[in-house]
Scaffold this active site. Structure first.
Site, PDB file in Angstrom:
ATOM      1  N   HIS A 161       0.847  -1.202   0.000  1.00 15.36           N
ATOM      2  CA  HIS A 161       0.000   0.000   0.000  1.00 15.36           C
ATOM      3  C   HIS A 161       0.881   1.250   0.000  1.00 15.36           C
ATOM      4  O   HIS A 161       1.841   1.337   0.770  1.00 15.36           O
ATOM      5  CB  HIS A 161      -0.931   0.013   1.216  1.00 15.36           C
ATOM      6  CG  HIS A 161      -2.097  -0.909   1.055  1.00 15.36           C
ATOM      7  ND1 HIS A 161      -1.956  -2.282   1.069  1.00 15.36           N
ATOM      8  CD2 HIS A 161      -3.416  -0.660   0.866  1.00 15.36           C
ATOM      9  CE1 HIS A 161      -3.149  -2.835   0.902  1.00 15.36           C
ATOM     10  NE2 HIS A 161      -4.054  -1.880   0.776  1.00 15.36           N
ATOM     11  N   ARG A 422      -5.085 -10.904  -4.890  1.00 12.28           N
ATOM     12  CA  ARG A 422      -6.292 -10.107  -4.627  1.00 12.28           C
ATOM     13  C   ARG A 422      -6.794  -9.507  -5.929  1.00 12.28           C
ATOM     14  O   ARG A 422      -6.020  -8.966  -6.715  1.00 12.28           O
ATOM     15  CB  ARG A 422      -6.038  -8.998  -3.602  1.00 12.28           C
ATOM     16  CG  ARG A 422      -7.338  -8.216  -3.309  1.00 12.28           C
ATOM     17  CD  ARG A 422      -7.205  -7.257  -2.147  1.00 12.28           C
ATOM     18  NE  ARG A 422      -6.571  -6.012  -2.500  1.00 12.28           N
ATOM     19  CZ  ARG A 422      -7.026  -4.794  -2.170  1.00 12.28           C
ATOM     20  NH1 ARG A 422      -8.135  -4.667  -1.474  1.00 12.28           N
ATOM     21  NH2 ARG A 422      -6.355  -3.722  -2.498  1.00 12.28           N
ATOM     22  N   GLU A 532     -16.101  -4.521   2.600  1.00  8.97           N
ATOM     23  CA  GLU A 532     -15.469  -3.208   2.752  1.00  8.97           C
ATOM     24  C   GLU A 532     -16.423  -2.058   3.080  1.00  8.97           C
ATOM     25  O   GLU A 532     -16.145  -1.264   3.965  1.00  8.97           O
ATOM     26  CB  GLU A 532     -14.692  -2.863   1.477  1.00  8.97           C
ATOM     27  CG  GLU A 532     -13.598  -3.875   1.164  1.00  8.97           C
ATOM     28  CD  GLU A 532     -12.860  -3.552  -0.120  1.00  8.97           C
ATOM     29  OE1 GLU A 532     -11.999  -2.650  -0.101  1.00  8.97           O
ATOM     30  OE2 GLU A 532     -13.144  -4.197  -1.140  1.00  8.97           O
ATOM     31  N   ASP A 569     -12.177   1.426   3.394  1.00  9.70           N
ATOM     32  CA  ASP A 569     -13.316   1.873   2.597  1.00  9.70           C
ATOM     33  C   ASP A 569     -14.572   2.051   3.427  1.00  9.70           C
ATOM     34  O   ASP A 569     -15.405   2.896   3.113  1.00  9.70           O
ATOM     35  CB  ASP A 569     -13.554   0.896   1.438  1.00  9.70           C
ATOM     36  CG  ASP A 569     -12.565   1.117   0.303  1.00  9.70           C
ATOM     37  OD1 ASP A 569     -12.708   2.120  -0.409  1.00  9.70           O
ATOM     38  OD2 ASP A 569     -11.636   0.315   0.154  1.00  9.70           O
ATOM     39  N   ARG A 607      -6.077  -3.635   8.225  1.00  9.36           N
ATOM     40  CA  ARG A 607      -5.805  -2.359   8.898  1.00  9.36           C
ATOM     41  C   ARG A 607      -4.727  -1.563   8.164  1.00  9.36           C
ATOM     42  O   ARG A 607      -3.722  -2.112   7.724  1.00  9.36           O
ATOM     43  CB  ARG A 607      -5.344  -2.603  10.336  1.00  9.36           C
ATOM     44  CG  ARG A 607      -6.414  -3.203  11.236  1.00  9.36           C
ATOM     45  CD  ARG A 607      -5.896  -3.368  12.656  1.00  9.36           C
ATOM     46  NE  ARG A 607      -6.896  -3.951  13.542  1.00  9.36           N
ATOM     47  CZ  ARG A 607      -7.827  -3.265  14.177  1.00  9.36           C
ATOM     48  NH1 ARG A 607      -7.889  -1.963  14.025  1.00  9.36           N
ATOM     49  NH2 ARG A 607      -8.696  -3.874  14.961  1.00  9.36           N
ATOM     50  N   ARG A 739      -9.416   6.251  -3.840  1.00  9.05           N
ATOM     51  CA  ARG A 739      -8.948   5.266  -2.867  1.00  9.05           C
ATOM     52  C   ARG A 739      -8.870   5.887  -1.476  1.00  9.05           C
ATOM     53  O   ARG A 739      -8.650   7.088  -1.323  1.00  9.05           O
ATOM     54  CB  ARG A 739      -7.580   4.709  -3.283  1.00  9.05           C
ATOM     55  CG  ARG A 739      -7.660   3.801  -4.502  1.00  9.05           C
ATOM     56  CD  ARG A 739      -6.353   3.061  -4.701  1.00  9.05           C
ATOM     57  NE  ARG A 739      -6.413   2.151  -5.829  1.00  9.05           N
ATOM     58  CZ  ARG A 739      -6.869   0.908  -5.766  1.00  9.05           C
ATOM     59  NH1 ARG A 739      -7.336   0.441  -4.629  1.00  9.05           N
ATOM     60  NH2 ARG A 739      -6.875   0.137  -6.830  1.00  9.05           N
TER      61      ARG A 739
END
Length: 907
Positions: A161, A422, A532, A569, A607, A739
């Site tokens: 991320h 994913r 989410e 999200d 997280r 995002r």
């Protein structure tokens, strides 16, 4: 930049002394490199910032708009372009050094037994202390403790991320500064007589390293590739986790033996690792099937390299000739049985490296017979050696390097990290629709959910192929199918789970099941739906119960299921308070349903680092989960800058892993109390109010998103090149396509941190009235979940800075946007006041130490904020061109990195 460092002969260097020392040397480097005149300007700005943050009195207005603050702004506005860059770099560097010092100080406090005891706010919990607390409870017998201890399974998933703004080069250089300080700290304990000499050497070494840091460009000039992200993750394992794992395993083993009388099995490790680096293709077109294949090979190469080094050390060590009968049969009459026995696997690890290198560098086909295929090839010979050594009275040796490597093998496996895949549910739906249309089965999208489940169930049981060679796919569908085909050829041990983002139906899960089988996978990857949004979280239990009714599915996965809870999200969708309560209730419901169907449930927590994305202390997070949901296991993502904060050094990694083990044990054996019905009712009411208020701000006022786009540095974040994936799912101004990371990142930069508190004022306002006031007090004092939520809110509010926010508006907002800003700042002021009124004084006292570190760094962070706002305003002017524009762009990027360091999280 700071006061002069004075030497004292204490065993550990105090935090203030470390910060002063690093600041003094940084100041010397700035003088040398940039000149005394510029250094004096930097010092003047620092002094003005510090003076303007003096103690508030009744005479000062709420925003503390003193003459000194306006003088500070004036000095910043007068800076030339190059001066702005140098000032930004100076404060950026100092804040990063402060973080280094605080990390080192945390380790020193743990080692000297001075960990804070404040409820919930602990950064770390000492593993041995956690076990002592448990065994004081009369309800926990030694047998129960031992049985649970050997079931502990903590799966830490490293992700790419985009929240780490520092360059990898600078991370390594800062780590070297840490190493120099750590080495000095350890040596001074034994060399107090030579302390002056040691101190001079320390300062020389630090001066050299800090000069190197100053002369290094801190801006990432190119977007990292998925391969580079994966190499960064592997470097964290090599640099710290590789040695930290056996250390914490050894401590855990000894602690368990001390209290239960039994040692943990040798074929056990409480920690395992996963990775999304190279596997997470959700919204990232740069992650393709071929990229994933290469990255998995890279992880196998790195694993082989590390294992080979350890085997070489062991072979050198095991020179003895005595061995067990079993081992003697394998080596015959050798006088060095252990060396002879272990050389073949060491040699195969070397050949594994060579074969993978030839493929990655020259595209030569891999000879699979020369490559280690399974971790059992490493574990089996080690167990034989361990047992042999024990049989010839060499258990001390067996429990040293042999057991350490066994623990590593059970933790890291054949490729260090099991790679998760994913992908978004819509990509699978699109592919299965294409297949159905080609086979003239109808339009999959128009079928009812029951029709989809029926079709997918029959197809999984059917032996007929779904995809023929002549079937035509568009680019997206072709890549999705190639991913499944690629997975069928990868050793199963190298892979983790298949995570489906934006999952909302059973058919989303079964579609992936069918595609795996039809692609040729003999053992399907476990499928993990990620819930989410707020609505998906609220409906998750219904989806999972419907899934459990497919007995063939449960039987295939042996009545085990993993579900991922989305924190980012859901918070962006409904606000932090409503999302937190939805996450809590979802976990409760999922566990209840899993118990009903006798399914072993693992909750996977997605997280992030910031509070707005589920971040917070490990201990607090795990001890505030619903009772009965931890059950000796947890799976958690470790993202971006948090990876460095938790695992940046061997010592930090060891204590972080210890905190995880201790927290999971406590949450399992001494779970928090079940929430009272009146607590639940109040939380339900607060959640509805908070969600409505949050969404009302976002959607009802057209100027709200304009404020976000014009006043925050959200446009600049795209120039940071901090991740391989785009910041938006689609090119749209709609918040749905934005995002969560840049959303939180941008608000954090201007010190509003709005995603972590918006809507909470309205919720707490109904909670402070009448009978609710008594219930609220009870919740704060006795409910770990609510305490943790309020603790994080308090920390966020401490990081906000209203006069900074107002200056951003002064530089960047028009009249309408200033009205929005004023409205939001009034809400923030009211929330700060209400929070102080609600929280008991004893809790505020507990938090003082941590909050103080935030207040101290505000002096330096504020300068970067003011610089950032001023530069953004200047860059909006068309007259700034050429070289000056480039310099100012660099300067604003440096401020972003510096503010991220000050906040200790980004997105």
């Amino acid at each position: 930049m700071v006061k002069k460092y004075n030497h004292k002969r204490n065993a550990n260097i105090e935090l203030s002394k470390i910060v002063s020392l690093l600041g003094k040397i940084l100041g010397s480097v700035i003088k040398e490199q940039e000149g005394i005149a510029l250094y004096n300007k930097i010092e003047k700005i620092r002094s003005l910032s510090k003076a303007s943050r003096g103690k508030k009195t009744k005479k000062k207005i709420k925003l503390n708009e003193t003459k000194k603050f306006r003088n500070l702004i004036s000095n910043i506005r007068k800076l030339k372009s190059q001066e702005s860059l140098i000032v930004a770099r100076s404060f950026n560097k100092f804040l990063n050094f402060s973080n280094q010092a605080e990390s080192l100080d945390s380790v020193h406090k743990i080692e000297s037994g001075k960990v804070r005891k404040a409820q919930g706010t602990n950064e770390f919990t000492i593993l041995e202390d956690a076990i002592k607390r448990l065994l004081k409870k009369k309800t926990i017998s030694k047998k129960i403790f031992y049985e649970n201890a050997k079931k502990i399974k903590i799966d830490l998933v490293l992700t790419a991320h985009p929240t780490e703004v520092k360059r990898r080069t600078l991370i390594q250089k800062y780590a070297q500064v840490n190493n120099i300080l750590e080495k000095f700290n350890k040596s001074r304990i034994f060399k107090l007589k030579n302390i002056e000499k040691e101190t001079i050497a320390l300062e020389q070494n630090l001066h050299e390293e800090i000069t190197s840091i100053w002369k290094t460009d801190e801006i990432k000039r190119n977007r990292p590739t998925p391969g580079e992200e994966a190499r960064w993750g592997l470097a964290v394992i090599e640099d710290s986790l590789w040695n930290a794992v056996p250390k914490i395993c050894s401590r855990f083993d000894k602690a368990v033996e001390n209290y239960s009388g039994k040692r943990l099995p040798i074929n056990f490790s409480p920690i395992v690792f996963g990775s999304w680096m190279g596997g997470d293709r959700d919204g990232n077109p740069n992650v393709t099937s071929s990229i994933t294949k290469r990255i998995i090979l890279l992880t196998r190469w790195e694993a082989a390299t590390l294992y080979e080094k350890e085997f070489t050390k062991i072979i050198q060590k095991l020179s003895m000739h005595e061995c067990s009968k079993n081992l003697r049969k394998k080596v015959r009459n050798s006088q060095e049985p252990y060396r002879v026995y272990l050389r073949p696997i060491r040699n195969k690890l070397i050949s594994t490296q060579k074969e993978i290198e030839l493929f990655l560098n020259e595209k030569k086909p891999i000879d699979e017979s020369k490559v280690v295929q399974s971790i059992s090839e490493i574990i089996d010979p080690l167990i034989n050696v361990y047992n042999s050594l024990c049989s010839v009275k060499c258990k001390t040796i067996a429990d040293g390097s042999i057991l350490d490597l066994l623990r590593r093998a059970y933790s890291f496996g054949v490729n260090l990290v099991k790679v998760d895949i994913r992908q978004e549910s819509k990509r699978h739906q699109k592919l299965i629709r294409n297949i159905c249309m080609h086979l003239h089965l109808g339009d999959f999208d128009k079928w009812t959910e029951e029709e989809k489940i029926s079709f997918l169930s029959k197809e999984f049981k059917s032996k007929r192929p779904l995809v023929s060679k002549n079937m035509k796919f568009d680019k997206e569908n072709k890549e999705t199918w190639l991913t499944f085909k690629m997975l069928s050829k990868i050793p199963r041990e190298c892979l983790g789970a298949y995570v489906i983002s934006m999952a909302s139906n059973v058919s989303d899960i079964l579609t992936v099941m069918v595609l795996q089988k039809k692609a040729g996978m003999k053992n399907c990857l476990r499928i993990v739906p990620l819930f989410e949004t707020l609505s998906d979280l609220n409906n998750a239990h219904q989806v999972i119960e419907k899934l459990y009714k497919s007995s063939w599915y449960l039987n295939h996965f042996k009545h085990e299921q993993e579900v991922m809870i989305g924190y980012s999200d859901s918070s962006k969708d409904a606000g932090k308070l409503a999302a937190s309560w939805a996450q809590y209730r979802t976990q409760e419901r999922l566990q209840k349903i899993s118990n009903k169907y006798k399914v072993k449930l693992t909750l996977f927590h997605g997280r992030g680092g910031s509070v707005g994305r589920g971040g917070g202390p490990i201990y607090e997070a795990l001890l505030s989960q619903p009772p009965g949901t931890v059950n000796c296991k947890t799976r958690v993502t470790e993202q971006g800058e948090i990876i460095q904060q938790k695992f940046g050094t061997e010592s930090l990694a060891e204590y972080t892993l210890g905190t995880y083990i201790g927290s999971v044990l406590e949450a399992t054996l001494s779970p928090p109390i079940k929430p009272k019905e009146n607590w639940r009712k109040l939380m339900n009411d607060m959640s509805v109010v908070a969600s409505y208020a949050y969404r009302n701000n976002l959607k009802k006022d057209k100027n709200f998103l304009k404020y976000y786009y014009h006043v925050t540095p959200q446009k600049i974040l795209g120039q940071l090149f901090i991740g391989s994936r785009p910041s938006k799912r689609k090119k749209s101004q709609d918040i749905k396509n934005l995002r969560a990371i840049p959303w939180v990142f941008a608000w954090t930069q201007i010190r509003f941190i709005l995603p972590a508190w918006l809507g909470t004022l309205e919720a707490l306002s109904i909670a402070k009235e009448g009978k609710n006031k008594i219930i609220l007090k009870d919740m704060i004092s006795h409910w770990p979940f609510f305490y943790a939520m309020m603790d994080m809110l308090d920390m966020v509010l401490t990081k906000t800075d209203q006069r900074v926010i107002k200056f951003y508006e002064e530089c960047l907002a028009d009249k309408n946007l200033k009205k929005i800003g004023e409205k939001l700042r009034k809400q923030l002021s009211s929330l700060v006041y209400l929070n102080k009124k609600i929280i008991p004084n004893y809790i505020l006292e507990q938090r003082k130490e941590y909050r103080e570190s935030i207040r101290i760094r505000n002096t330096y962070a504020e300068v970067l904020n003011l610089l950032q706002a001023d530069i953004m305003g200047k860059l909006n002017q068309r007259k700034i061109k050429g070289k000056n524009r480039k310099i100012l762009t660099d300067a604003v990027l440096v401020t972003v990195a510096g503010i991220a360091a000050a906040m200790k999280n980004t997105g």
